[in-house]
Each structure stands twice: as C-alpha cells, then as structure tokens.
Motif scaffolding. Structure first.
Motif, mmCIF file in Angstrom:
data_model
loop_
_atom_site.group_PDB
_atom_site.id
_atom_site.type_symbol
_atom_site.label_atom_id
_atom_site.label_comp_id
_atom_site.label_asym_id
_atom_site.label_seq_id
_atom_site.Cartn_x
_atom_site.Cartn_y
_atom_site.Cartn_z
ATOM 1 N N GLY A 171 -2.438 -1.402 1.827
ATOM 2 C CA GLY A 171 -1.383 -1.878 2.714
ATOM 3 C C GLY A 171 -0.008 -1.618 2.101
ATOM 4 N N ALA A 172 1.029 -1.938 2.862
ATOM 5 C CA ALA A 172 2.385 -1.700 2.378
ATOM 6 C C ALA A 172 2.696 -2.580 1.169
ATOM 7 C CB ALA A 172 3.377 -2.014 3.492
ATOM 8 N N ALA A 173 3.642 -2.120 0.369
ATOM 9 C CA ALA A 173 4.111 -2.942 -0.749
ATOM 10 C C ALA A 173 5.232 -3.842 -0.248
ATOM 11 C CB ALA A 173 4.624 -2.040 -1.867
ATOM 12 N N MET A 174 5.111 -5.119 -0.546
ATOM 13 C CA MET A 174 6.142 -6.079 -0.114
ATOM 14 C C MET A 174 7.109 -6.332 -1.258
ATOM 15 S SD MET A 174 5.727 -8.078 2.859
ATOM 16 C CE MET A 174 5.468 -9.808 2.549
ATOM 17 N N PHE A 175 8.386 -6.212 -0.946
ATOM 18 C CA PHE A 175 9.423 -6.416 -1.957
ATOM 19 C C PHE A 175 10.362 -7.481 -1.394
ATOM 20 C CE2 PHE A 175 13.459 -5.270 -4.001
ATOM 21 C CZ PHE A 175 13.081 -4.915 -5.291
ATOM 22 N N LEU A 225 8.538 -9.942 -6.288
ATOM 23 C CA LEU A 225 9.441 -11.015 -5.868
ATOM 24 C C LEU A 225 10.634 -11.015 -6.813
ATOM 25 C CD1 LEU A 225 10.053 -13.574 -4.205
ATOM 26 C CD2 LEU A 225 8.712 -14.875 -5.865
ATOM 27 N N ILE A 226 11.816 -10.852 -6.242
ATOM 28 C CA ILE A 226 13.018 -10.901 -7.057
ATOM 29 C C ILE A 226 13.667 -12.244 -6.776
ATOM 30 C CG2 ILE A 226 15.145 -9.709 -7.703
ATOM 31 C CD1 ILE A 226 12.546 -7.982 -7.792
ATOM 32 N N ASP A 245 3.644 -19.131 -1.602
ATOM 33 C CA ASP A 245 2.484 -18.554 -0.924
ATOM 34 C C ASP A 245 2.431 -17.044 -1.107
ATOM 35 O OD1 ASP A 245 1.869 -21.033 -0.166
ATOM 36 O OD2 ASP A 245 2.462 -20.803 1.942
ATOM 37 N N PHE A 246 3.587 -16.451 -1.022
ATOM 38 C CA PHE A 246 3.649 -14.992 -1.188
ATOM 39 C C PHE A 246 3.116 -14.605 -2.569
ATOM 40 C CE2 PHE A 246 6.519 -11.424 -2.650
ATOM 41 C CZ PHE A 246 5.760 -10.413 -2.078
ATOM 42 N N GLU A 247 3.608 -15.299 -3.582
ATOM 43 C CA GLU A 247 3.167 -14.999 -4.942
ATOM 44 C C GLU A 247 1.649 -15.108 -5.061
ATOM 45 O OE1 GLU A 247 5.980 -17.260 -7.600
ATOM 46 O OE2 GLU A 247 4.763 -16.232 -9.113
ATOM 47 N N ARG A 248 1.125 -16.173 -4.461
ATOM 48 C CA ARG A 248 -0.310 -16.430 -4.579
ATOM 49 C C ARG A 248 -1.120 -15.452 -3.707
ATOM 50 N NH1 ARG A 248 -0.617 -21.225 -2.383
ATOM 51 N NH2 ARG A 248 -1.762 -20.411 -0.598
ATOM 52 N N GLU A 249 -0.770 -15.372 -2.427
ATOM 53 C CA GLU A 249 -1.599 -14.604 -1.503
ATOM 54 C C GLU A 249 -1.560 -13.096 -1.762
ATOM 55 O OE1 GLU A 249 -1.043 -17.883 2.039
ATOM 56 O OE2 GLU A 249 -0.282 -15.866 2.351
ATOM 57 N N PHE A 250 -0.450 -12.637 -2.284
ATOM 58 C CA PHE A 250 -0.332 -11.199 -2.559
ATOM 59 C C PHE A 250 -0.582 -10.880 -4.031
ATOM 60 C CE2 PHE A 250 1.251 -9.098 1.334
ATOM 61 C CZ PHE A 250 1.393 -10.210 2.140
ATOM 62 N N HIS A 251 -0.978 -11.889 -4.778
ATOM 63 C CA HIS A 251 -1.214 -11.704 -6.220
ATOM 64 C C HIS A 251 -0.058 -10.954 -6.863
ATOM 65 C CE1 HIS A 251 -5.216 -13.059 -5.305
ATOM 66 N NE2 HIS A 251 -5.311 -12.122 -4.382
ATOM 67 N N VAL A 252 1.118 -11.470 -6.654
ATOM 68 C CA VAL A 252 2.310 -10.765 -7.123
ATOM 69 C C VAL A 252 2.353 -10.756 -8.654
ATOM 70 C CG1 VAL A 252 4.824 -10.746 -7.102
ATOM 71 C CG2 VAL A 252 3.558 -11.391 -5.045
ATOM 72 N N GLN A 253 2.399 -9.559 -9.203
ATOM 73 C CA GLN A 253 2.465 -9.433 -10.663
ATOM 74 C C GLN A 253 3.908 -9.300 -11.135
ATOM 75 O OE1 GLN A 253 -0.346 -9.581 -12.541
ATOM 76 N NE2 GLN A 253 -1.418 -9.900 -10.590
ATOM 77 N N ASN A 254 4.733 -8.804 -10.255
ATOM 78 C CA ASN A 254 6.107 -8.533 -10.671
ATOM 79 C C ASN A 254 7.052 -9.594 -10.138
ATOM 80 O OD1 ASN A 254 5.437 -5.721 -11.644
ATOM 81 N ND2 ASN A 254 4.902 -5.543 -9.471
ATOM 82 N N VAL A 255 7.418 -10.535 -10.997
ATOM 83 C CA VAL A 255 8.456 -11.486 -10.602
ATOM 84 C C VAL A 255 9.631 -11.236 -11.531
ATOM 85 C CG1 VAL A 255 9.085 -13.897 -10.341
ATOM 86 C CG2 VAL A 255 6.752 -13.160 -9.857
ATOM 87 N N ILE A 256 10.729 -10.847 -10.936
ATOM 88 C CA ILE A 256 11.876 -10.480 -11.777
ATOM 89 C C ILE A 256 13.027 -11.432 -11.498
ATOM 90 C CG2 ILE A 256 13.581 -8.677 -12.219
ATOM 91 C CD1 ILE A 256 11.465 -6.635 -11.772
ATOM 92 N N ARG A 257 13.675 -11.886 -12.549
ATOM 93 C CA ARG A 257 14.848 -12.734 -12.387
ATOM 94 C C ARG A 257 16.094 -11.970 -12.791
ATOM 95 N NH1 ARG A 257 13.319 -18.546 -12.312
ATOM 96 N NH2 ARG A 257 11.061 -18.470 -12.133
ATOM 97 N N LEU A 258 17.129 -12.132 -12.012
ATOM 98 C CA LEU A 258 18.418 -11.520 -12.355
ATOM 99 C C LEU A 258 19.355 -12.661 -12.705
ATOM 100 C CD1 LEU A 258 18.710 -9.219 -9.189
ATOM 101 C CD2 LEU A 258 17.607 -8.668 -11.363
ATOM 102 N N GLU A 259 20.050 -12.551 -13.794
ATOM 103 C CA GLU A 259 20.854 -13.703 -14.202
ATOM 104 C C GLU A 259 22.333 -13.420 -14.299
ATOM 105 O OE1 GLU A 259 18.657 -15.805 -17.397
ATOM 106 O OE2 GLU A 259 17.865 -16.717 -15.561
ATOM 107 N N GLN A 260 22.692 -12.148 -14.274
ATOM 108 C CA GLN A 260 24.119 -11.866 -14.389
ATOM 109 C C GLN A 260 24.741 -11.817 -13.004
ATOM 110 O OE1 GLN A 260 25.183 -8.438 -16.719
ATOM 111 N NE2 GLN A 260 27.379 -8.743 -16.376
ATOM 112 N N ASN A 261 25.803 -12.569 -12.835
ATOM 113 C CA ASN A 261 26.519 -12.586 -11.560
ATOM 114 C C ASN A 261 27.675 -11.595 -11.638
ATOM 115 O OD1 ASN A 261 29.027 -13.488 -10.105
ATOM 116 N ND2 ASN A 261 27.569 -14.842 -9.099
#
Ligand SMILES: Nc1ncnc2c1ncn2[C@@H]1O[C@H](COP(=O)(O)OP(=O)(O)OP(=O)(O)O)[C@@H](O)[C@H]1O
Ligand SMILES: [Mg+2]
Length: 737
Positions: A241-245, A24-25, A267-283
């Motif tokens: 299954g496929a990787a969801m990005f 999840l980005i 829900d996505f984070e929970r149901e897919f056990h998302v390990q990768n949550v990335i934040r982008l901060e530079q505009n």
C-alpha cells in the motif's frame, strides 16, 4: 537535487529522504513541518521514485494547497498537474465528481455550506410539521454532522431513548431530502466518498494502486472519519500500500470541538507499525522572545507528548502589551500602530490581526475602514456567504440543477414576484405528493399559485437554454441581468456595495476559468464547468476574499491562522471569558484546548508580537467588563514590555498568587498615559457621525467617530486624500456642508 536539500537541518534532511515507509513527523510550531512535507514531495519526484500522479497530499486550507502547488512548481521542472493536493473536502469533492454515478449522485450535484444546510433542515422541519422548539435546527444540524463524522448512517446510530430515535428519524428524512435534491453537505462529502471506496472494490483498488505516497499536514486535527478515509487509500497499511507521511504537532490540536482526535496520532503509530518517528526541534520562524513566551504558555498544559523548541535567531524585541479602556480604544490603538509600521516601510500583508471569535473583527474593520487602510478578512465576512452572492449562486445552482430545492426556495421570490408563503406551502405539499422537487411539482399546480410559479419556472428554463453555450463569466453576467438581481440592487439605496460584489462574482468566475486551467472539453460544457465553479465557491467560502494579491492587512481568527506566519502579529481581546473562551473555562480539557489555541496564536509571529486587552467590550449587544486573560500571566515578565502601566485591577483572578506584582516594577518602556475616553451619543453644533464637513486646511471630509465631551470633545474625520484625522472640536473650525 542537492539544491532541494541544501537548506535543511539534519533531522529535516532525514525526514525528507526517508525510504518509502510510513512516518510520523512530530514537531512544534515553525520547525519546518510543512516545508519538510513539500520538499519530500519534490524530492520523491525528482529522484524518480514516484510520478506526480502517485502523490496524494492533504492540507488544512485551500490556501495552503495553492501555496504548496506553487512551491512545487517552482522546485520542479515537471508539471504538477497529476498530483492530488487539497483539503479533505476538496479531495472528496474531486473523487465524487469523477465517480458520481457509483456514488449515487447526479453529475452536477451541489454542495451545501453550513448556512445552506441549516436552511435545508429548517425547511425539512416545516414540511414535516415538526416543532422546532423541541428539535432546534442547530442542534439537529450538530447531531447529523456528528453522526456523519463518526461514520454513522441513520440505521447505525444507537438510539436508547425516544428523543434520540426521533432525531435519527429526522436524520433519515434529511438524507432523503438531500438525495432528492441532488445536494451534499460538507460531512456528506467525506462520508459518501469513504463509502464509495469501501463498497466499490475496482475504484478502491484503482486509487490504492495509483497513490504511492500519502502526505498529511496538520495531522493532529484530523477527525475519526478523515483518518479512516486516509487509511482506506493506504490499503489499511498493508504491504504494497501507499506510504503514509504524517506531520503534526499535538500542541496545536485546536479542533477537538469538531471531533478532531489527537488519538489518531497514537493509532497511526500503532496500526501502521510506524518505525520512523522524527522530531524537529529547531524553530526557524520566531525570535526567541516570542518562542520562549509560547513555550512558557504551553508548559502549563499537562496532557502533552512533550517537546522543546529552540531558535538561533536572537532574542528580538520584547512582546508589547497594551491595556485599553474599551474595544474601540484597543482597535484605534492597533490601527495607529499599523499606520506607523506601514509608514516605516512595513508591508501590510505581513501584518496580521488575530482574534479568538469572528465577532471581534467588526470593531477592527471599522477602524481600518475609517483610516482607509486596505485589509482582508479570512472567515467572518465571507465573500461567498454574503446575501447578494448567495442569491446569485442560488440562480446559478438552479441553472445547473433545477431540482435543488434549497436554491429554489431562496430565490423563487427574490427579487419579489408576488409569490407568497401560501403558494409555497401548496407547492411543498404537491412536491411531497408527487415525490419530486419543488421545481418539478410546479406543473401540477393550478390557479394563481400555478401561474406565478409557472412564470418562475419559465424564467429558469429560459436561463438554462440561453446559457447552455456561454462561457462561464458571460453565463454569470446573463443570469445577473435576467434574474433581475442587478436591477434590484441598483434600485436599492444601499445597494452599491452589493452591486460591486456581484461584479466581483464575475471576476471570480473569470479567475476560476483561468486558474483551473480548464481544458477545451470542459469549456465546451458550460453547465458542468458551472457545477465545478459552484463547488469551488462552497469550498472556498470563508477563505477567499475579493482583491487577492493587493497589499492588505490580514484579519482572521486564531483558528484560521494555523500554519501561517507573519512578521507582525496583533492578538487582541486577551480577556477572561473571551480568550480563554467562557464556554471552555470550566473544564480542564476545554482550558487546555484554549491554551493550545493561544500557543498557535503566539507562534504565528516572526519578528514582533503585540498582545492587548480591553477593560470593557461590546459583544453581542452587551457591554462586558473583563479581567485580563490568565494567558498573559503565563508569559515570563522579562519577555514583555508594557505600553500602558500595568493595572492590578484588571489582572485575572485578582488575588492569584504574585502574578500582578511583577508588573509594577517600572518598565523600561515609556508608559503612555491614557485618559478614559467615554464616547457620547450627541455632538454639539448639530454635528453627527456621517456628516460631511469642511475644514479650512484639509478640505471636505466625513465625521466617522467622536469621543470625549466639553472642551475635550474630539471627532475623527476622514478627509479622503488628506487622510483621517482626530481634531479637537473646540479648536477645529468645522463647517457642516
Ligand atoms: N532549514 C531551514 N532553513 C531556513 N528556514 C527554514 C528551515 N526550515 C523551515 N524554515 C522556515 O521556517 C518557517 C516555518 O516553517 P514551516 O511553516 O514549514 O513550519 P511548520 O512546522 O509547518 O509550522 P506550523 O506548526 O506553524 O505549521 C518557514 O518560513 C520556513 O520556510
Ligand atoms: Mg505547517
């Protein structure tokens, strides 16, 4: 490959090159989410991790899908044809076309846009003799779509009261009617394809094996059904299954009213056990004055996941604020600014005029048109939704599928053939008795109704036969002649523009054939190709305008500007009741959604942002006197420059603590003094709007607007090549011609 990654910052680089796991980005506007998503597709393919056919990517608009494909083609040496990139509706359509039989649909099923759907519901109520005051068609439409979006077929709707039970009954009748006619509405596209996958294991397994990577842009605006649809493709997140990005921004969630749920992110984070949550901060998009304003506005919302954006692009220019006397005055000023920007070398396509509601475009269009500035409207004045185009499409739909009752009812008596309402009622009765379409019921009729309707059926049959082997553009051309549409609009006094639009439809058909890279097989089946073209027309309505590619000013609602960027943005109509919209002002959730919409609007601008509001505005036939929007007060004054002297009377809330005060300090900008310009109905000397006049220096022109009175009276004249000018009546030597 290094090339692909060369210009990414660390977080972006990390996101693009994540291993094939769910991710999840989560990042603010202009931080490169879409760019990361596109680059990831290219990187996955280039590094040999996946074949183009293993990619499923969902964008928010067809335009975004096209841009993404174009970018990928530029980045990759391989063909991008095997990828599935499109909107939810576009992809669902593709799925249903491929598996129409499994989905229980005719091969050439047609798509009802929202106007068609409403017409179909009205027709249904009439057939069933249902009181449309008790069941207003629009309400029913909303109810049906809401149920479909929640994944509910009629039997699954929980109805506790009689009224709901009756609505459910109508929902069921509506479904039966659509099925009989071989048509599907937008919500049906999604639900039907979802059910197809759910029930048909071989088909489901096929796609689950095929798509290895599912990438979703603007994830914050997916609704429940869309989320479940994605989950199905990804095999519910199971191993193998496929990787969801998914990329998204909770601060830009602006479709709550259509059932979108930010909750999908959680829900996505929970149901897919998302390990990768990335934040982008530079505009990378906006100057810091613009970005700081956006950050300041959105900070007033409480319900946020929270993030902060920064930029190293420098402060840039202050945000320009303008107060107009009226909406016309505001539009005039905008057009003058646009003209001077273009004179200074600005590209028109890099200028966007944004507004909260479609109805606001009219006055802007009027001024642009008078000034002879090319412009393009997204949404609003929709090419495929214009009357003449809808008529033409209805004939085409009958060619593809004569059982399409919506199309039949639209053109059976257009151009007029003396088929009256009474004949149609008889026909509708017969159709019910024989349990078939209107078209199929015609042979059962006798008498006068039978004769005239019989002629219409023969017309359609001839058309079907004669076009069976014609290339698509010729097919359209043939239909325009044989149906009598062309002759009809030729004879009409104001028909020229409509004729031009019909010709534009020919162009659209030719472009479609060229762009869709149609192969030989498809060319050999003109009617199947026609069905594809019609689907394209339904899905593109509201996005496509004639003359793409020309350098034109861009007009659109803030909703449709999502994801886009422009050098210069004008945001007009910043008034309480308009933006924030009156329907949303009273509840916190509604107001927060309006504020997110404001955040989306502001963050579309790269270099320059104009904000404006008017003291009075004509809307829906009424003059309204509005206070300026509270959102203006939420922008720190150091970031703005007022082009008109701030006026305490127009401040939102009047006595709201301190807000107006700051604006009284003399602004560094030279304030432009503007006197009220009441428009008046009558011009002296027998002149009127629309009149042709002669001017000794500029030649012949047409009066397009007038204002002021007495010695101040001015008229605006379009002199064609000599331009559009405001002239003082008392001075200009105008001769009526
Ligand atoms: N690392 C980078 N270097 C230079 N430019 C970049 C970089 N990342 C993104 N950009 C540019 O910044 C702009 C914004 O990027 P993009 O549209 O991908 O942002 P976004 O997060 O999708 O925005 P939105 O939330 O509005 O959809 C684009 O013009 C993009 O090309
Ligand atoms: Mg984006």
């Amino acid at each position: 490959m290094s090339n692909l990654l060369a210009n990414l910052n660390d977080q972006q680089h990390q996101a693009v090159t994540l291993p094939p796991q769910h991710a999840l980005i989560l990042a603010g506007a202009g931080s490169g989410k879409t760019r990361v998503l596109t680059t990831r597709i290219a990187w996955l393919i280039q590094s040999g991790q996946v074949d183009p056919s293993g990619i499923l990517a969902v964008t928010f608009t067809n335009k975004a899908a096209r841009e993404m494909l174009a970018r990928l083609s530029a980045m990759l040496p391989v063909s991008t044809r095997g990828m599935w990139i499109g909107t939810f509706h576009g992809l669902a359509n593709r799925l249903l076309r491929t598996h129409h039989r499994d989905a229980g649909l005719p091969q050439l099923f047609q798509i009802l846009d929202s106007g068609d759907q409403l017409a179909a519901i009205k027709r249904l109520l009439k057939t069933l003799n249902v009181d449309d005051e008790k069941f207003p068609p629009r309400d029913l439409q909303h109810f049906i779509n809401g149920q479909k979006e929640a994944g509910n077929r009629p039997h699954a709707v929980e109805a506790w009261d009689d009224y709901t039970r009756q609505r459910v009954q109508l929902y069921q009748e509506y479904e039966a009617q659509c099925q009989r006619e071989g048509v599907v509405d937008f919500a049906e596209l999604l639900l039907r394809s979802y059910e197809l996958l759910e029930r048909n294991e071989p088909v489901r397994r096929h796609y689950q094996r095929r798509f290895r990577h599912i990438l979703v842009d603007e994830f914050q605006d997916t609704n429940r059904l869309q989320y479940r649809w994605l989950r199905m493709f990804a095999d519910e997140g199971r191993e193998g299954g496929a990787a969801m990005f998914c990329v998204g921004d909770d601060d830009q969630s602006i479709y709550r009213f259509r059932g979108a749920e930010v909750g999908n992110m959680r829900d996505f984070e929970r149901e897919f056990h998302v390990q990768n949550v990335i934040r982008l901060e530079q505009n990378y998009r906006s100057r810091s004055n613009i970005l700081d304003a956006a950050n300041a506005i959105i900070r007033h919302n409480t319900n946020r996941l929270g993030k902060n954006l920064w930029t190293d692009q420098g402060a840039g220019e202050p945000i320009r604020v303008f107060e107009a006397f009226s909406d016309a005055d505001e539009a005039r000023w905008i057009v003058e600014e646009v003209q001077s920007l273009v004179r200074d070398g600005g590209l028109r396509a890099e200028i966007a005029l944004l507004y909260r509601s479609n109805a606001q475009s009219r006055v802007l269009e009027h001024q642009l048109f008078s000034a002879g500035i090319p412009y393009r409207v997204y949404g609003g004045l929709r090419f495929f939704e214009r009357q003449e185009i809808k008529h033409a499409l209805a004939y085409l739909r009958l060619i593809a599928n004569p059982d399409d009752d919506t199309a039949f009812a639209r053109v059976v008596n257009f151009p007029t053939r003396g088929i009256g309402a009474r004949s149609l009622e008889v026909l509708a009765d017969a159709a019910r008795t024989w349990n078939g379409s209107l078209y199929s019921a015609v042979p059962h009729l006798t008498g006068k109704a039978g004769t005239s309707l019989g002629q219409f059926v023969r017309l359609v049959e001839d058309m079907r036969r004669d076009t069976a082997k014609l290339p698509l553009p010729e097919l359209v051309d043939h239909m325009l002649d044989v149906s009598g549409l062309r002759a009809h609009y030729k004879a009409e006094k104001e028909g020229r523009e409509r004729l031009e639009n019909l010709d534009e439809l020919l162009n659209a058909a030719a472009n479609f054939v060229a762009e869709a890279q149609v192969d030989e097989d498809a060319l050999a089946q003109p009617h199947a190709l026609l069905a594809d073209f019609l689907a394209h027309a339904s899905l593109e309505a509201g996005e496509h305008q004639a003359d793409q590619g020309a350098d034109a000013v861009q007009l659109m609602t803030v909703h449709s500007a999502k994801g886009l960027e422009f050098n210069v943005v004008f945001l007009s109509g910043l008034e309480e009741g308009l933006f924030p919209h009156e329907n949303s002002i009273l509840e916190t959730d509604g107001l927060e959604e309006e504020r997110r919409l404001m955040y989306v609007a502001v963050t579309r601008a790269r270099e320059r942002l104009y904000l404006s509001f008017a003291q009075s505005r004509m809307l829906h036939g009424q003059t309204r006197y509005n206070l300026r929007s509270r959102f203006l007060e939420e922008i720190p004054e150091a970031l703005t420059k007022w082009l008109t002297p701030p006026n305490p009377r127009s401040a939102a809330g009047g006595a709201l603590g301190g807000m107006g005060g700051g604006y009284f300090k003399p602004s560094s900008a030279k304030p432009v003094q503007r006197t009220p310009r009441p428009t008046f109905a009558q011009l002296p000397n027998g002149l009127r709007i629309g009149q042709s006049v002669n001017h000794p220096k500029f030649g012949q022109g047409v009066i397009v607007a007038a204002e002021g009175s007495g010695t101040d009276a001015k008229v605006q004249i379009n002199f064609g090549p000599a331009g559009v000018k405001w002239l003082l009546l008392a001075v200009a030597k105008l001769e009526p011609v």
